[in-house]
Design an enzyme around this catalytic site. Structure first.
Site, short mmCIF file in Angstrom:
data_model
loop_
_atom_site.label_atom_id
_atom_site.label_comp_id
_atom_site.label_asym_id
_atom_site.label_seq_id
_atom_site.Cartn_x
_atom_site.Cartn_y
_atom_site.Cartn_z
N SER A 124 71.35 5.97 -6.16
CA SER A 124 72.65 6.52 -5.84
C SER A 124 73.74 5.48 -6.11
O SER A 124 73.83 4.96 -7.21
CB SER A 124 72.66 7.01 -4.39
N ASP B 30 70.40 13.32 -6.56
CA ASP B 30 70.35 11.98 -6.00
C ASP B 30 68.92 11.56 -5.65
O ASP B 30 68.22 12.25 -4.90
CB ASP B 30 71.21 11.98 -4.73
#
Length: 302
Positions: A42, A174
């Site tokens: 991320s 993600d």
């Protein structure tokens, strides 16, 4: 094998960016020179890509990007608020500002060109299952080679915050949903490729949640109330579990975890207000001061 791992955490990525800036300052070298493998998820994946890219950005420049670009990335127009139903009906943010930032610094740079080796997790909803962007795979196969802007965008497509990314038939979100702390993934990668090599691993967190919720507050929550908090709970639990596992496997002489409790700054992934950025910076500075000797010890090992 010198390994750097950087957690996910949205705008809280400012904390590891500041720690890395101090590490580079003391060492007199860039992160790409200090490590053999860098893993990031991320916001940590964005950091990792910027640190490993050809003509890499110094961590101090990445700090500036968080403070200058963060407020624009985590900004919503009235139209976006209405269209998304405040994030309940569609992703909370338009990804245009994030896409522009990544394209400006990473679009012309390929995963296969990353130095040192890079590993960035995403989750493929079409499989379904984990998908890892790896420099080693990209060098072997053109089909596994992508612009670093695509790698960074895929790993940061946090559910409910940003739109997923379509990449060669994959529907990527993600990587934090299973590896918000990618240190164990990095360790496993080293063990798979070089099982007899000694590992020194530096793991950087983005701040530990301190928000408490009582039983009476959550006892009647349903899908609507749990939608966003459950993501935070999963991220926090996964990160702590990986930290515990690596402490047992590597011990304190080969494993270093830099993490700080967010006692004043917001633990929200998207609070890029001027006040919260100031508080995140203060937490990072406190962490650096508290772990002064440890930073020097890490540099000595690297």
């Amino acid at each position: 094998m010198r390994v750097l791992s950087i957690d996910g955490g949205g705008i809280r990525g400012l904390i590891p960016a500041l720690v890395l800036a101090e590490l580079e300052r003391r060492a007199g070298r860039g992160a790409f020179q200090l490590f053999d493998l860098i893993a990031g998820t991320s916001t940590g994946g964005i950091l990792a890509c910027a640190l490993c890219a050809p003509d890499p950005l110094p961590a101090s420049r990445i700090v500036t990007l968080y403070t200058e670009e963060g407020p624009e990335i985590f900004d919503r127009s009235i139209f976006q608020r209405i269209r998304s139903g405040e994030g309940l009906l569609d992703e909370k943010y338009d990804s245009a500002a994030l896409d522009r930032t990544l394209a400006r610094f990473l679009a012309e740079k390929q995963l296969s060109q990353a130095r040192p080796d890079l590993i960035v997790p995403a989750y493929d909803m079409s499989a379904p299952g984990p998908y890892f962007f790896k420099t080693t795979k990209a060098r072997r196969s053109a089909e596994e080679d992508f612009p670093l802007s695509v790698v960074a965008r895929a790993t940061s497509a946090a559910p409910t915050y940003f739109e997923p990314l379509a990449v060669d038939g994959r529907a990527l979100i993600d990587g934090g949903v299973f590896a918000v702390n990618p240190a164990m993934a990095a360790f496993a990668e080293v063990r798979r490729s070089e099982p007899s090599t000694e590992v020194v691993l530096l793991s950087l967190g983005t701040g530990e949640r301190t928000r408490r919720r009582s039983f009476s507050e959550i006892e009647d929550w349903g899908l609507l109330e749990w939608a966003r908090p459950i993501l935070d709970v999963a991220f926090d639990g996964i990160s702590d579990a990986v930290d515990f596992q690596l402490r047992q496997l590597l011990g304190e002489r080969r494993y270093w975890r830099f993490q700080v409790e967010l006692t004043r700054a917001s633990d929200d992934l998207d609070d890029a207000s001027e006040e919260n950025l100031r508080r995140l910076r203060a937490h990072a500075e406190e962490l650096i001061a508290a772990r002064d000797a440890d930073l020097d010890a890490v540099i000595g090992l690297l």
